[in-house]
Design an enzyme around this catalytic site. Structure first.
Site, PDB file in Angstrom:
ATOM      1  N   CYS A 110       0.813  -1.221   0.000  1.00  0.00           N
ATOM      2  CA  CYS A 110       0.000   0.000   0.000  1.00  0.00           C
ATOM      3  C   CYS A 110       0.847   1.272   0.000  1.00  0.00           C
ATOM      4  CB  CYS A 110      -0.944   0.009   1.190  1.00  0.00           C
ATOM      5  SG  CYS A 110      -2.015  -1.418   1.231  1.00  0.00           S
ATOM      6  N   HIS A 244      -3.451   6.991   3.367  1.00  0.00           N
ATOM      7  CA  HIS A 244      -3.874   5.718   2.775  1.00  0.00           C
ATOM      8  C   HIS A 244      -5.248   5.369   3.351  1.00  0.00           C
ATOM      9  CE1 HIS A 244      -4.077   1.730   1.377  1.00  0.00           C
ATOM     10  NE2 HIS A 244      -3.692   1.128   2.487  1.00  0.00           N
ATOM     11  N   ASN A 274     -10.117   0.015   0.414  1.00  0.00           N
ATOM     12  CA  ASN A 274      -8.656   0.095   0.391  1.00  0.00           C
ATOM     13  C   ASN A 274      -8.171  -0.414  -0.966  1.00  0.00           C
ATOM     14  OD1 ASN A 274      -5.922  -0.463   0.624  1.00  0.00           O
ATOM     15  ND2 ASN A 274      -6.061  -1.343   2.674  1.00  0.00           N
TER      16      ASN A 274
HETATM   17  N1  ACO Z   1     -17.903  -9.094   9.475  1.00  0.00           N
HETATM   18  C1  ACO Z   1     -18.309  -9.415  10.721  1.00  0.00           C
HETATM   19  N2  ACO Z   1     -17.467  -9.816  11.684  1.00  0.00           N
HETATM   20  C2  ACO Z   1     -16.142  -9.883  11.363  1.00  0.00           C
HETATM   21  C3  ACO Z   1     -15.652  -9.571  10.075  1.00  0.00           C
HETATM   22  C4  ACO Z   1     -16.612  -9.159   9.112  1.00  0.00           C
HETATM   23  N3  ACO Z   1     -16.262  -8.814   7.864  1.00  0.00           N
HETATM   24  N4  ACO Z   1     -14.319  -9.736  10.067  1.00  0.00           N
HETATM   25  C5  ACO Z   1     -13.980 -10.141  11.295  1.00  0.00           C
HETATM   26  N5  ACO Z   1     -15.068 -10.237  12.074  1.00  0.00           N
HETATM   27  C6  ACO Z   1     -15.158 -10.652  13.474  1.00  0.00           C
HETATM   28  C7  ACO Z   1     -13.979 -11.479  13.919  1.00  0.00           C
HETATM   29  O1  ACO Z   1     -14.172 -12.843  13.587  1.00  0.00           O
HETATM   30  C8  ACO Z   1     -13.990 -11.234  15.411  1.00  0.00           C
HETATM   31  O2  ACO Z   1     -14.985 -12.047  16.000  1.00  0.00           O
HETATM   32  P1  ACO Z   1     -14.752 -12.724  17.458  1.00  0.00           P
HETATM   33  O3  ACO Z   1     -14.604 -11.546  18.391  1.00  0.00           O
HETATM   34  O4  ACO Z   1     -15.986 -13.515  17.637  1.00  0.00           O
HETATM   35  O5  ACO Z   1     -13.494 -13.509  17.315  1.00  0.00           O
HETATM   36  C9  ACO Z   1     -14.466  -9.785  15.534  1.00  0.00           C
HETATM   37  O6  ACO Z   1     -15.105  -9.482  14.297  1.00  0.00           O
HETATM   38  C10 ACO Z   1     -13.364  -8.804  15.761  1.00  0.00           C
HETATM   39  O7  ACO Z   1     -12.307  -9.088  14.826  1.00  0.00           O
HETATM   40  P2  ACO Z   1     -10.966  -8.255  14.825  1.00  0.00           P
HETATM   41  O8  ACO Z   1     -10.047  -8.802  13.777  1.00  0.00           O
HETATM   42  O9  ACO Z   1     -10.455  -8.148  16.214  1.00  0.00           O
HETATM   43  O10 ACO Z   1     -11.548  -6.847  14.342  1.00  0.00           O
HETATM   44  P3  ACO Z   1     -10.827  -5.462  14.315  1.00  0.00           P
HETATM   45  O11 ACO Z   1     -11.571  -4.516  15.137  1.00  0.00           O
HETATM   46  O12 ACO Z   1      -9.360  -5.569  14.531  1.00  0.00           O
HETATM   47  O13 ACO Z   1     -11.062  -5.027  12.792  1.00  0.00           O
HETATM   48  C11 ACO Z   1      -9.827  -4.873  10.734  1.00  0.00           C
HETATM   49  C12 ACO Z   1     -10.497  -5.800  11.749  1.00  0.00           C
HETATM   50  C13 ACO Z   1     -10.889  -4.004  10.088  1.00  0.00           C
HETATM   51  C14 ACO Z   1      -9.138  -5.718   9.670  1.00  0.00           C
HETATM   52  C15 ACO Z   1      -8.806  -3.960  11.453  1.00  0.00           C
HETATM   53  O14 ACO Z   1      -7.972  -4.726  12.277  1.00  0.00           O
HETATM   54  C16 ACO Z   1      -7.933  -3.186  10.489  1.00  0.00           C
HETATM   55  O15 ACO Z   1      -8.375  -2.276   9.809  1.00  0.00           O
HETATM   56  N6  ACO Z   1      -6.612  -3.483  10.433  1.00  0.00           N
HETATM   57  C17 ACO Z   1      -5.707  -2.762   9.580  1.00  0.00           C
HETATM   58  C18 ACO Z   1      -5.804  -3.219   8.173  1.00  0.00           C
HETATM   59  C19 ACO Z   1      -4.929  -2.337   7.316  1.00  0.00           C
HETATM   60  O16 ACO Z   1      -4.670  -1.200   7.623  1.00  0.00           O
HETATM   61  N7  ACO Z   1      -4.402  -2.828   6.217  1.00  0.00           N
HETATM   62  C20 ACO Z   1      -3.592  -1.910   5.427  1.00  0.00           C
HETATM   63  C21 ACO Z   1      -2.591  -2.554   4.723  1.00  0.00           C
HETATM   64  S1  ACO Z   1      -3.252  -3.498   3.404  1.00  0.00           S
HETATM   65  C22 ACO Z   1      -1.953  -3.816   2.322  1.00  0.00           C
HETATM   66  O17 ACO Z   1      -0.846  -3.419   2.487  1.00  0.00           O
HETATM   67  C23 ACO Z   1      -2.245  -4.715   1.092  1.00  0.00           C
END
Ligand code: ACO
Length: 317
Positions: A110, A244, A274
Site C-alpha cells: 500500500c 492511505h 482500500n
Molecule cells: N464481518 C463481521 N465480523 C467480522 C468480520 C466481518 N467482515 N471480520 C472479522 N469479524 C469478526 C472477527 O471474527 C472477530 O470475532 P470474534 O470476536 O468472535 O473472534 C471480531 O469481528 C473482531 O475481529 P478483529 O479482527 O479483532 O476486528 P478489528 O476490530 O481488529 O477489525 C480490521 C479488523 C478491520 C481488519 C482492522 O484490524 C484493520 O483495519 N486493520 C488494519 C488493516 C490495514 O490497515 N491494512 C492496510 C494494509 S493493506 C496492504 O498493504 C495490502
C-alpha cells in the site's frame, strides 16, 4: 532539485459492490463493516485488467498535464496485483500508451505509490528526466480469498497516476521498511517443481488485522511528524493530509494523536475501500479536481502497508 506535479488522474471500474452484496456471500453486515472499517461500497473490476485500469489513470494524468505519451522519459508503476510478473505492469502500460521510455515496477504494497514518487524524485534529481509517469494500480479482487470475511470486505480495485517534472513542490519525502511477514502477506504461490519441498502459503491476502492496525497508527503519526520536521513546518501548518484509505478508525486515531481536525484528512474510503497502492493517488486526484486546493496549500500524503512499510511526502501546491 525538487519536483512538481504536472497532472493527476484516476480510474475506478464501473461495478459497485456494496456491503449488503458481500453479506450475501460471507457472514458479515453493513453495520460491522461501517463501524469497524468505514467502508460502505467498493469498485470491483468485472472485465478490466490491472494494466487497462492503469492506462486509463495514466491517460487522465497526461491530459491534465497537457502532454502526449511520447513526452515521457520514464514510467514507474507500483502494484501488488499485476496481470503478470513479466511483462511488468509499467511495460504493458508503456506499450498501450505508445510511449518509448524505460519502464519498471516497484512493490511496496500500500506504500508503493509513495515509494515510486520518491524514486521518481531521485531520477529527476539525477538529471536527464523531464517527465515521469508514476502509477499505482490494483486489481486486488484477484488476490482476495472471497470466503474470508476478515479480508474480502476491506479492499477495492482502481488506479491513480501523477505526471511529475523538475520543480519546487516537494518539500519532504521519506520511505520506511520494517521487514515482517506475519502481519500481512500475499504469497506468490508455487508451481509444480519436483524439487522444492517446502509448502508455501496460497496466492491470497493473509492479514493479522490488529498487528497491521497498530503499525498503521504508529507510522501515520510518526511519518507526518518526521515529514513536517524535514519540511521545517509544524503539523498544524498542514492544510490537507491525504492518508492511505485503510480504515477510518486508523485515520481518526492519527488525527487525535496529532491534534489535527479530522476535516483536514481527505477520505474516500466509504466509496472506494482500500485500493492499496492506488489509494493515495486516487484520493489526491479527487482532492485536486474538487477545486478545494489553493495555491500554496501544504499537503501531506502518507501510506502504510505490507512489508511492513510506510512512506510519505509533503508538497506545496
Ligand atoms: N464481518 C463481521 N465480523 C467480522 C468480520 C466481518 N467482515 N471480520 C472479522 N469479524 C469478526 C472477527 O471474527 C472477530 O470475532 P470474534 O470476536 O468472535 O473472534 C471480531 O469481528 C473482531 O475481529 P478483529 O479482527 O479483532 O476486528 P478489528 O476490530 O481488529 O477489525 C480490521 C479488523 C478491520 C481488519 C482492522 O484490524 C484493520 O483495519 N486493520 C488494519 C488493516 C490495514 O490497515 N491494512 C492496510 C494494509 S493493506 C496492504 O498493504 C495490502
Amino acid at each position: 532539485m525538487s519536483i512538481q506535479i504536472l497532472g493527476t488522474g484516476a480510474y475506478l471500474p464501473e461495478k459497485t459492490v456494496t456491503n449488503d452484496d458481500l453479506a450475501q456471500m460471507v457472514e458479515t453486515s453493513d453495520e460491522w463493516i461501517m463501524q469497524r472499517v468505514g467502508i460502505r461500497e467498493r469498485r470491483v473490476s468485472v472485465n478490466e485488467t490491472t494494466a487497462e485500469m492503469a492506462e486509463k489513470a495514466a491517460r487522465n494524468a497526461l491530459d491534465a498535464a497537457g502532454l502526449e505519451p511520447e513526452a515521457l522519459d520514464l514510467i514507474i508503476a507500483a502494484t501488488v496485483s499485476s496481470d503478470s510478473i513479466c511483462p511488468s505492469l509499467s511495460a504493458r502500460v508503456q506499450m498501450m500508451l505508445g510511449a518509448h521510455c524505460p519502464a519498471f515496477d516497484l512493490n511496496s504494497a500500500c506504500s508503493g505509490f509513495l515509494f515510486a514518487l520518491d524514486t521518481a524524485a531521485a531520477f529527476i534529481a539525477r538529471g536527464g528526466y523531464q517527465h515521469v509517469l508514476v502509477i499505482g494500480a490494483e486489481r486486488l479482487s484477484r488476490v482476495l480469498d472471497w470466503t474470508d470475511r476478515s479480508t474480502c470486505v476491506i479492499f477495492g480495485d482502481g488506479s491513480g497516476a501523477f505526471v511529475v517534472a523538475p520543480g519546487e513542490q516537494l518539500l519532504a519525502s521519506r520511505i520506511y521498511t520494517q521487514g515482517n511477514d506475519s502481519a500481512l502477506s500475499i504469497s506468490a504461490g508455487q508451481n509444480n517443481s519436483p524439487f522444492f519441498a517446502r509448502e508455501l502459503a496460497p496466492y491470497k491476502v493473509v492479514m493479522n488485522g490488529q498487528e497491521t492496525f497498530k503499525f498503521a497508527v504508529r507510522r501515520l503519526e510518526e511519518d507526518i511528524k518526521l515529514l513536517c520536521a524535514q519540511a521545517g513546518i509544524t503539523p498544524e501548518q498542514l492544510d490537507w493530509i491525504v492518508p492511505h484509505q485503510a480504515n477510518t478508525r486508523i485515520i481518526d486515531l492519527c488525527a487525535r494523536r496529532l491534534k489535527l481536525p479530522i476535516e483536514k484528512f481527505y477520505m474516500n474510503i466509504e466509496r472506494c475501500g482500500n485500493t492499496s497502492s492506488a489509494s493515495v493517488p486516487i484520493s489526491f486526484d479527487e482532492l485536486a479536481r474538487s477545486g478545494k486546493l489553493k495555491k500554496g496549500d501544504l499537503i501531506a500524503m502518507s501510506a502504510f502497508g505490507g512489508g511492513l512499510s510506510s512512506a510519505g511526502c509533503i508538497i506545496k501546491w
